[in-house]
Design a protein around this motif. Structure first.
Motif, PDB file in Angstrom:
ATOM      1  N   GLY A  25      61.445 -79.064  34.403  1.00 26.77           N
ATOM      2  CA  GLY A  25      61.380 -77.617  34.586  1.00 26.77           C
ATOM      3  C   GLY A  25      60.106 -77.016  34.023  1.00 26.77           C
ATOM      4  O   GLY A  25      59.469 -76.164  34.657  1.00 26.77           O
ATOM      5  N   ILE A  26      59.696 -77.454  32.831  1.00 22.81           N
ATOM      6  CA  ILE A  26      58.469 -76.949  32.208  1.00 22.81           C
ATOM      7  C   ILE A  26      57.252 -77.269  33.065  1.00 22.81           C
ATOM      8  O   ILE A  26      56.396 -76.411  33.308  1.00 22.81           O
ATOM      9  CB  ILE A  26      58.296 -77.542  30.789  1.00 22.81           C
ATOM     10  CG1 ILE A  26      59.352 -76.957  29.847  1.00 22.81           C
ATOM     11  CG2 ILE A  26      56.901 -77.249  30.245  1.00 22.81           C
ATOM     12  CD1 ILE A  26      59.406 -77.648  28.492  1.00 22.81           C
ATOM     13  N   VAL A  27      57.182 -78.520  33.540  1.00 25.73           N
ATOM     14  CA  VAL A  27      56.033 -78.941  34.361  1.00 25.73           C
ATOM     15  C   VAL A  27      55.972 -78.143  35.666  1.00 25.73           C
ATOM     16  O   VAL A  27      54.931 -77.566  36.016  1.00 25.73           O
ATOM     17  CB  VAL A  27      56.100 -80.456  34.654  1.00 25.73           C
ATOM     18  CG1 VAL A  27      55.004 -80.848  35.652  1.00 25.73           C
ATOM     19  CG2 VAL A  27      55.947 -81.257  33.367  1.00 25.73           C
ATOM     20  N   ALA A  60      68.245 -61.978  20.054  1.00 27.76           N
ATOM     21  CA  ALA A  60      67.007 -62.743  20.243  1.00 27.76           C
ATOM     22  C   ALA A  60      66.500 -62.555  21.671  1.00 27.76           C
ATOM     23  O   ALA A  60      67.291 -62.409  22.605  1.00 27.76           O
ATOM     24  CB  ALA A  60      67.256 -64.219  19.967  1.00 27.76           C
ATOM     25  N   SER A  61      65.188 -62.552  21.836  1.00 28.79           N
ATOM     26  CA  SER A  61      64.611 -62.401  23.169  1.00 28.79           C
ATOM     27  C   SER A  61      64.757 -63.697  23.953  1.00 28.79           C
ATOM     28  O   SER A  61      64.995 -64.771  23.383  1.00 28.79           O
ATOM     29  CB  SER A  61      63.126 -62.040  23.057  1.00 28.79           C
ATOM     30  OG  SER A  61      62.395 -63.128  22.528  1.00 28.79           O
ATOM     31  N   ASP A  62      64.602 -63.608  25.274  1.00 31.03           N
ATOM     32  CA  ASP A  62      64.655 -64.806  26.119  1.00 31.03           C
ATOM     33  C   ASP A  62      63.555 -65.795  25.726  1.00 31.03           C
ATOM     34  O   ASP A  62      63.765 -67.009  25.725  1.00 31.03           O
ATOM     35  CB  ASP A  62      64.494 -64.432  27.590  1.00 31.03           C
ATOM     36  CG  ASP A  62      65.718 -63.700  28.137  1.00 31.03           C
ATOM     37  OD1 ASP A  62      66.784 -63.779  27.500  1.00 31.03           O
ATOM     38  OD2 ASP A  62      65.600 -63.056  29.192  1.00 31.03           O
ATOM     39  N   ASP A  63      62.372 -65.275  25.381  1.00 30.85           N
ATOM     40  CA  ASP A  63      61.257 -66.142  24.983  1.00 30.85           C
ATOM     41  C   ASP A  63      61.564 -66.888  23.693  1.00 30.85           C
ATOM     42  O   ASP A  63      61.307 -68.095  23.580  1.00 30.85           O
ATOM     43  CB  ASP A  63      59.970 -65.324  24.804  1.00 30.85           C
ATOM     44  CG  ASP A  63      59.378 -64.884  26.134  1.00 30.85           C
ATOM     45  OD1 ASP A  63      59.759 -65.467  27.166  1.00 30.85           O
ATOM     46  OD2 ASP A  63      58.548 -63.954  26.142  1.00 30.85           O
ATOM     47  N   ARG A  93      61.451 -71.284  33.239  1.00 27.64           N
ATOM     48  CA  ARG A  93      61.099 -69.950  32.748  1.00 27.64           C
ATOM     49  C   ARG A  93      60.156 -69.974  31.547  1.00 27.64           C
ATOM     50  O   ARG A  93      59.628 -68.934  31.145  1.00 27.64           O
ATOM     51  CB  ARG A  93      62.374 -69.187  32.361  1.00 27.64           C
ATOM     52  CG  ARG A  93      63.276 -68.871  33.546  1.00 27.64           C
ATOM     53  CD  ARG A  93      64.580 -68.215  33.093  1.00 27.64           C
ATOM     54  NE  ARG A  93      64.322 -66.975  32.400  1.00 27.64           N
ATOM     55  CZ  ARG A  93      64.030 -65.824  32.992  1.00 27.64           C
ATOM     56  NH1 ARG A  93      63.951 -65.756  34.313  1.00 27.64           N
ATOM     57  NH2 ARG A  93      63.819 -64.730  32.292  1.00 27.64           N
ATOM     58  N   LEU A  94      59.958 -71.137  30.957  1.00 25.66           N
ATOM     59  CA  LEU A  94      59.140 -71.212  29.748  1.00 25.66           C
ATOM     60  C   LEU A  94      57.657 -71.033  30.075  1.00 25.66           C
ATOM     61  O   LEU A  94      57.101 -71.744  30.912  1.00 25.66           O
ATOM     62  CB  LEU A  94      59.341 -72.562  29.048  1.00 25.66           C
ATOM     63  CG  LEU A  94      58.573 -72.728  27.735  1.00 25.66           C
ATOM     64  CD1 LEU A  94      59.159 -71.848  26.648  1.00 25.66           C
ATOM     65  CD2 LEU A  94      58.569 -74.175  27.287  1.00 25.66           C
TER      66      LEU A  94
END
Length: 336
Positions: free
Chosen positions: A38-40, A139-142, A298-299
Protein backbone atom coordinates in the motif's frame (compact mmCIF):
# COMPACT_ATOMS: atom_id res chain seq x y z
CA UNK A 1 -21.37 4.11 -1.46
CA UNK A 2 -20.20 4.63 -5.06
CA UNK A 3 -17.60 7.16 -3.87
CA UNK A 4 -16.14 4.53 -1.55
CA UNK A 5 -16.11 1.66 -4.01
CA UNK A 6 -12.88 2.41 -5.90
CA UNK A 7 -10.65 2.91 -2.86
CA UNK A 8 -12.20 -0.01 -0.97
CA UNK A 9 -11.82 -2.30 -4.00
CA UNK A 10 -8.14 -1.37 -4.43
CA UNK A 11 -7.43 -2.02 -0.73
CA UNK A 12 -9.22 -5.39 -0.97
CA UNK A 13 -7.24 -6.43 -4.06
CA UNK A 14 -3.97 -5.54 -2.27
CA UNK A 15 -5.13 -7.59 0.75
CA UNK A 16 -5.88 -10.64 -1.46
CA UNK A 17 -2.50 -10.25 -3.19
CA UNK A 18 -0.78 -10.00 0.21
CA UNK A 19 -2.45 -13.17 1.44
CA UNK A 20 -1.36 -14.94 -1.77
CA UNK A 21 2.24 -13.75 -1.31
CA UNK A 22 2.40 -15.36 2.16
CA UNK A 23 2.66 -18.71 0.35
CA UNK A 24 6.07 -17.57 -0.87
CA UNK A 25 7.16 -15.44 2.12
CA UNK A 26 5.21 -16.98 5.03
CA UNK A 27 7.37 -15.54 7.80
CA UNK A 28 6.32 -11.93 7.22
CA UNK A 29 2.53 -12.16 7.34
CA UNK A 30 -0.20 -10.75 5.10
CA UNK A 31 -0.82 -7.67 7.27
CA UNK A 32 2.76 -6.44 6.99
CA UNK A 33 2.92 -7.23 3.26
CA UNK A 34 -0.36 -5.34 2.72
CA UNK A 35 0.82 -2.13 4.39
CA UNK A 36 4.16 -2.23 2.53
CA UNK A 37 2.48 -2.74 -0.88
CA UNK A 38 0.00 0.00 0.00
CA UNK A 39 2.79 2.46 0.87
CA UNK A 40 4.64 1.77 -2.39
CA UNK A 41 1.56 2.00 -4.64
CA UNK A 42 -0.05 4.86 -2.73
CA UNK A 43 3.02 7.03 -3.19
CA UNK A 44 3.60 6.16 -6.86
CA UNK A 45 0.83 5.00 -9.22
CA UNK A 46 -2.24 5.17 -6.94
CA UNK A 47 -2.38 8.80 -5.86
CA UNK A 48 -5.77 9.48 -7.46
CA UNK A 49 -8.20 11.48 -5.23
CA UNK A 50 -11.05 9.15 -6.28
CA UNK A 51 -9.55 6.49 -3.96
CA UNK A 52 -9.61 8.66 -0.82
CA UNK A 53 -13.20 8.05 0.33
CA UNK A 54 -12.90 4.26 0.06
CA UNK A 55 -9.48 3.97 1.68
CA UNK A 56 -10.55 6.26 4.53
CA UNK A 57 -13.64 4.11 5.13
CA UNK A 58 -11.59 0.89 5.05
CA UNK A 59 -8.97 2.32 7.42
CA UNK A 60 -11.49 3.49 10.00
CA UNK A 61 -14.37 1.02 9.94
CA UNK A 62 -12.61 -2.25 9.20
CA UNK A 63 -10.14 -1.85 12.06
CA UNK A 64 -13.09 -1.16 14.36
CA UNK A 65 -14.85 -4.34 13.16
CA UNK A 66 -11.58 -6.26 13.58
CA UNK A 67 -11.31 -5.20 17.24
CA UNK A 68 -14.96 -6.06 17.92
CA UNK A 69 -14.72 -9.54 16.37
CA UNK A 70 -11.52 -10.30 18.27
CA UNK A 71 -13.64 -10.58 21.43
CA UNK A 72 -15.26 -13.78 20.11
CA UNK A 73 -11.87 -15.48 19.77
CA UNK A 74 -10.63 -15.15 23.37
CA UNK A 75 -11.79 -15.93 26.92
CA UNK A 76 -10.80 -14.72 30.36
CA UNK A 77 -10.19 -18.33 31.41
CA UNK A 78 -6.94 -18.37 29.45
CA UNK A 79 -5.31 -16.26 32.17
CA UNK A 80 -5.55 -19.19 34.61
CA UNK A 81 -3.30 -21.33 32.41
CA UNK A 82 -0.33 -19.00 32.90
CA UNK A 83 -0.69 -18.62 36.70
CA UNK A 84 -0.26 -15.36 38.60
CA UNK A 85 3.40 -14.97 37.62
CA UNK A 86 2.47 -14.92 33.91
CA UNK A 87 -0.18 -12.26 34.56
CA UNK A 88 2.26 -10.23 36.66
CA UNK A 89 4.85 -10.44 33.85
CA UNK A 90 2.34 -9.10 31.29
CA UNK A 91 1.15 -6.25 33.54
CA UNK A 92 4.69 -5.08 34.35
CA UNK A 93 5.85 -5.55 30.74
CA UNK A 94 2.93 -3.52 29.38
CA UNK A 95 3.47 -0.80 31.98
CA UNK A 96 7.17 -0.49 31.11
CA UNK A 97 6.33 -0.35 27.38
CA UNK A 98 3.68 2.36 27.86
CA UNK A 99 5.86 4.48 30.16
CA UNK A 100 8.85 4.16 27.80
CA UNK A 101 6.79 5.04 24.70
CA UNK A 102 5.29 8.10 26.38
CA UNK A 103 8.61 9.27 27.85
CA UNK A 104 10.59 8.83 24.60
CA UNK A 105 7.74 10.40 22.61
CA UNK A 106 7.72 13.48 24.83
CA UNK A 107 11.54 13.68 24.69
CA UNK A 108 11.38 13.63 20.89
CA UNK A 109 8.65 16.30 21.06
CA UNK A 110 5.82 14.30 19.51
CA UNK A 111 2.26 15.23 20.49
CA UNK A 112 0.03 12.89 22.47
CA UNK A 113 -1.66 11.61 19.29
CA UNK A 114 1.62 9.95 18.31
CA UNK A 115 3.00 8.82 21.64
CA UNK A 116 -0.26 7.41 23.00
CA UNK A 117 -0.93 5.49 19.76
CA UNK A 118 2.65 4.18 19.84
CA UNK A 119 2.35 3.23 23.50
CA UNK A 120 -0.89 1.32 23.00
CA UNK A 121 0.15 -0.27 19.72
CA UNK A 122 3.39 -1.63 21.14
CA UNK A 123 1.98 -2.60 24.53
CA UNK A 124 -1.25 -4.30 23.44
CA UNK A 125 -1.92 -5.54 19.91
CA UNK A 126 -0.56 -3.32 17.17
CA UNK A 127 -2.96 -1.70 14.72
CA UNK A 128 -6.09 -3.01 16.49
CA UNK A 129 -5.08 -1.22 19.70
CA UNK A 130 -4.30 1.99 17.79
CA UNK A 131 -7.73 1.79 16.15
CA UNK A 132 -9.29 1.63 19.63
CA UNK A 133 -7.16 4.43 21.08
CA UNK A 134 -7.36 6.87 18.15
CA UNK A 135 -10.93 8.18 18.72
CA UNK A 136 -10.68 8.55 22.50
CA UNK A 137 -7.56 10.74 22.19
CA UNK A 138 -8.74 12.56 19.04
CA UNK A 139 -5.58 11.53 17.16
CA UNK A 140 -5.36 12.66 13.54
CA UNK A 141 -5.42 10.20 10.64
CA UNK A 142 -1.76 11.06 9.93
CA UNK A 143 -0.69 10.39 13.53
CA UNK A 144 -2.54 7.07 13.64
CA UNK A 145 -1.31 6.05 10.18
CA UNK A 146 2.34 6.76 10.98
CA UNK A 147 2.03 4.99 14.34
CA UNK A 148 0.48 1.91 12.71
CA UNK A 149 3.24 1.85 10.10
CA UNK A 150 5.99 2.12 12.72
CA UNK A 151 4.43 -0.49 14.98
CA UNK A 152 4.02 -2.94 12.10
CA UNK A 153 7.55 -2.42 10.79
CA UNK A 154 9.07 -2.82 14.26
CA UNK A 155 6.82 -5.82 14.83
CA UNK A 156 8.19 -7.43 11.67
CA UNK A 157 11.77 -6.92 12.86
CA UNK A 158 10.97 -8.35 16.31
CA UNK A 159 9.05 -11.22 14.73
CA UNK A 160 12.19 -12.28 12.87
CA UNK A 161 14.81 -11.81 15.61
CA UNK A 162 12.98 -12.96 18.77
CA UNK A 163 13.03 -16.71 17.96
CA UNK A 164 16.83 -16.42 17.81
CA UNK A 165 17.10 -14.24 20.93
CA UNK A 166 14.67 -16.52 22.80
CA UNK A 167 16.63 -19.68 21.99
CA UNK A 168 19.95 -18.06 22.93
CA UNK A 169 18.51 -16.76 26.22
CA UNK A 170 16.27 -19.66 27.30
CA UNK A 171 17.52 -22.69 25.35
CA UNK A 172 14.68 -25.05 24.47
CA UNK A 173 12.26 -23.96 27.22
CA UNK A 174 9.18 -23.38 25.09
CA UNK A 175 7.13 -21.57 27.75
CA UNK A 176 9.85 -18.95 28.21
CA UNK A 177 10.36 -18.50 24.48
CA UNK A 178 6.59 -18.17 24.13
CA UNK A 179 6.51 -15.57 26.91
CA UNK A 180 9.18 -13.49 25.14
CA UNK A 181 7.37 -13.56 21.78
CA UNK A 182 3.82 -13.28 23.14
CA UNK A 183 4.80 -10.56 25.61
CA UNK A 184 6.51 -8.26 23.11
CA UNK A 185 5.60 -8.76 19.45
CA UNK A 186 2.86 -6.37 18.33
CA UNK A 187 0.11 -8.01 16.26
CA UNK A 188 -1.51 -11.41 16.72
CA UNK A 189 -0.42 -12.52 13.25
CA UNK A 190 3.18 -11.53 13.90
CA UNK A 191 3.17 -13.40 17.23
CA UNK A 192 1.95 -16.61 15.61
CA UNK A 193 4.34 -16.25 12.66
CA UNK A 194 7.29 -15.65 15.00
CA UNK A 195 6.46 -18.54 17.34
CA UNK A 196 5.92 -20.85 14.35
CA UNK A 197 9.62 -20.41 13.54
CA UNK A 198 10.34 -22.21 16.84
CA UNK A 199 7.72 -24.98 17.24
CA UNK A 200 4.01 -25.59 17.85
CA UNK A 201 4.30 -25.67 21.66
CA UNK A 202 5.88 -22.22 21.59
CA UNK A 203 2.96 -21.05 19.41
CA UNK A 204 0.50 -22.18 22.09
CA UNK A 205 2.31 -20.39 24.93
CA UNK A 206 2.97 -17.25 22.86
CA UNK A 207 -0.71 -17.07 21.92
CA UNK A 208 -1.78 -17.30 25.57
CA UNK A 209 0.55 -14.49 26.61
CA UNK A 210 -0.64 -12.41 23.66
CA UNK A 211 -4.29 -12.98 24.54
CA UNK A 212 -3.60 -11.71 28.04
CA UNK A 213 -2.32 -8.44 26.53
CA UNK A 214 -5.44 -8.17 24.34
CA UNK A 215 -7.71 -8.60 27.35
CA UNK A 216 -6.03 -5.51 28.87
CA UNK A 217 -7.11 -3.41 25.86
CA UNK A 218 -10.18 -1.98 27.59
CA UNK A 219 -8.08 -0.84 30.56
CA UNK A 220 -5.51 0.81 28.29
CA UNK A 221 -8.17 2.63 26.24
CA UNK A 222 -9.85 3.97 29.38
CA UNK A 223 -6.56 5.13 30.93
CA UNK A 224 -5.41 6.81 27.71
CA UNK A 225 -8.76 8.60 27.36
CA UNK A 226 -8.23 10.10 30.80
CA UNK A 227 -4.63 11.07 30.00
CA UNK A 228 -5.83 12.85 26.88
CA UNK A 229 -8.66 14.55 28.77
CA UNK A 230 -6.12 15.90 31.28
CA UNK A 231 -3.91 17.13 28.43
CA UNK A 232 -6.92 18.87 26.90
CA UNK A 233 -7.87 20.36 30.26
CA UNK A 234 -4.45 22.00 30.58
CA UNK A 235 -5.05 23.99 27.41
CA UNK A 236 -8.85 24.29 27.64
CA UNK A 237 -11.17 25.65 30.36
CA UNK A 238 -12.64 22.88 32.54
CA UNK A 239 -16.20 23.85 31.52
CA UNK A 240 -15.32 23.31 27.86
CA UNK A 241 -13.89 19.84 28.57
CA UNK A 242 -17.04 18.87 30.50
CA UNK A 243 -19.18 20.09 27.58
CA UNK A 244 -17.11 18.02 25.13
CA UNK A 245 -17.55 14.90 27.27
CA UNK A 246 -21.33 15.46 27.49
CA UNK A 247 -21.53 16.00 23.71
CA UNK A 248 -19.52 12.82 23.09
CA UNK A 249 -16.48 14.58 21.66
CA UNK A 250 -14.30 12.90 24.28
CA UNK A 251 -15.24 9.22 24.56
CA UNK A 252 -13.91 6.90 27.22
CA UNK A 253 -15.10 3.68 25.60
CA UNK A 254 -15.71 3.43 21.83
CA UNK A 255 -18.63 1.25 20.70
CA UNK A 256 -16.42 -1.45 19.22
CA UNK A 257 -14.30 -1.75 22.41
CA UNK A 258 -17.54 -2.16 24.36
CA UNK A 259 -18.62 -4.93 21.97
CA UNK A 260 -15.15 -6.48 22.23
CA UNK A 261 -15.66 -6.70 26.00
CA UNK A 262 -19.23 -8.03 25.66
CA UNK A 263 -18.16 -10.72 23.17
CA UNK A 264 -15.21 -11.69 25.36
CA UNK A 265 -17.48 -12.05 28.41
CA UNK A 266 -20.01 -14.02 26.36
CA UNK A 267 -17.30 -16.32 25.08
CA UNK A 268 -16.00 -16.77 28.64
CA UNK A 269 -19.38 -17.55 30.22
CA UNK A 270 -20.91 -19.72 27.48
CA UNK A 271 -19.65 -22.61 25.39
CA UNK A 272 -20.10 -21.21 21.91
CA UNK A 273 -19.83 -23.42 18.80
CA UNK A 274 -16.27 -23.56 17.49
CA UNK A 275 -17.38 -22.24 14.09
CA UNK A 276 -18.29 -18.90 15.69
CA UNK A 277 -14.73 -18.30 16.92
CA UNK A 278 -13.36 -19.59 13.61
CA UNK A 279 -15.58 -17.28 11.56
CA UNK A 280 -14.83 -14.31 13.83
CA UNK A 281 -11.09 -14.93 13.53
CA UNK A 282 -11.37 -15.21 9.73
CA UNK A 283 -13.37 -11.98 9.39
CA UNK A 284 -11.24 -10.09 11.93
CA UNK A 285 -8.05 -11.07 10.08
CA UNK A 286 -9.39 -9.97 6.70
CA UNK A 287 -10.74 -6.71 8.10
CA UNK A 288 -7.29 -5.95 9.52
CA UNK A 289 -5.41 -6.83 6.32
CA UNK A 290 -7.71 -4.71 4.11
CA UNK A 291 -7.52 -1.83 6.61
CA UNK A 292 -3.72 -1.97 6.67
CA UNK A 293 -3.62 -1.93 2.87
CA UNK A 294 -5.77 1.21 2.99
CA UNK A 295 -3.52 2.79 5.62
CA UNK A 296 -0.51 2.14 3.40
CA UNK A 297 -2.29 3.72 0.43
CA UNK A 298 -3.08 6.82 2.51
CA UNK A 299 0.34 7.25 4.10
CA UNK A 300 2.26 10.27 2.85
CA UNK A 301 5.72 8.74 2.51
CA UNK A 302 7.32 12.12 1.84
CA UNK A 303 6.11 13.49 5.17
CA UNK A 304 7.05 10.23 6.86
CA UNK A 305 10.62 10.32 5.54
CA UNK A 306 10.92 14.00 6.44
CA UNK A 307 10.51 13.03 10.08
CA UNK A 308 12.29 9.70 9.50
CA UNK A 309 15.19 10.13 11.91
CA UNK A 310 12.95 10.93 14.88
CA UNK A 311 10.57 8.10 14.02
CA UNK A 312 13.45 5.63 13.62
CA UNK A 313 14.92 6.59 17.01
CA UNK A 314 11.47 6.33 18.56
CA UNK A 315 10.59 2.93 17.11
CA UNK A 316 13.98 1.32 17.78
CA UNK A 317 14.16 2.81 21.29
CA UNK A 318 10.75 1.47 22.34
CA UNK A 319 11.42 -1.92 20.73
CA UNK A 320 14.80 -2.29 22.46
CA UNK A 321 13.29 -1.44 25.86
CA UNK A 322 10.49 -3.97 25.29
CA UNK A 323 12.93 -6.79 24.53
CA UNK A 324 15.36 -6.00 27.37
CA UNK A 325 12.53 -5.61 29.91
CA UNK A 326 10.93 -8.89 28.79
CA UNK A 327 14.20 -10.84 29.07
CA UNK A 328 14.80 -9.56 32.61
CA UNK A 329 11.21 -10.08 33.79
CA UNK A 330 11.00 -13.61 32.40
CA UNK A 331 14.22 -14.55 34.20
CA UNK A 332 12.88 -13.10 37.47
CA UNK A 333 9.22 -14.11 37.38
CA UNK A 334 8.58 -17.17 35.23
CA UNK A 335 9.93 -20.51 36.33
CA UNK A 336 9.36 -23.78 34.52
Amino acid sequence: MQKRFAGFAVATIIAILSQFLTHFIPNIGAATIAILIGIVLGNTVLKQPILNAGTKFAEKRLLEYSVMLLGLTITFQTIVQLHWTGLLFIIIQMTITIVAAIAIGKWLKFDDGIYLCMAGGNAVCGSSAIASIKPVINASDDDAGMSITLVNLMGTVMMLILPIIGTISFGHLDMLRGALIGGTVQSVGQVIASATMVNQTTVQFATLFKIMRIIMLVVVVTVFARIHAKNVAKATPAESVEDDIKKGKINFLPWYVLWFLIFCLLNSLLTLPSWIAGTAHFLSTWCEIIALAAIGLRLNLQAFLKAGKRFAIYSIGVGAIQIIAALILIKLLIHV
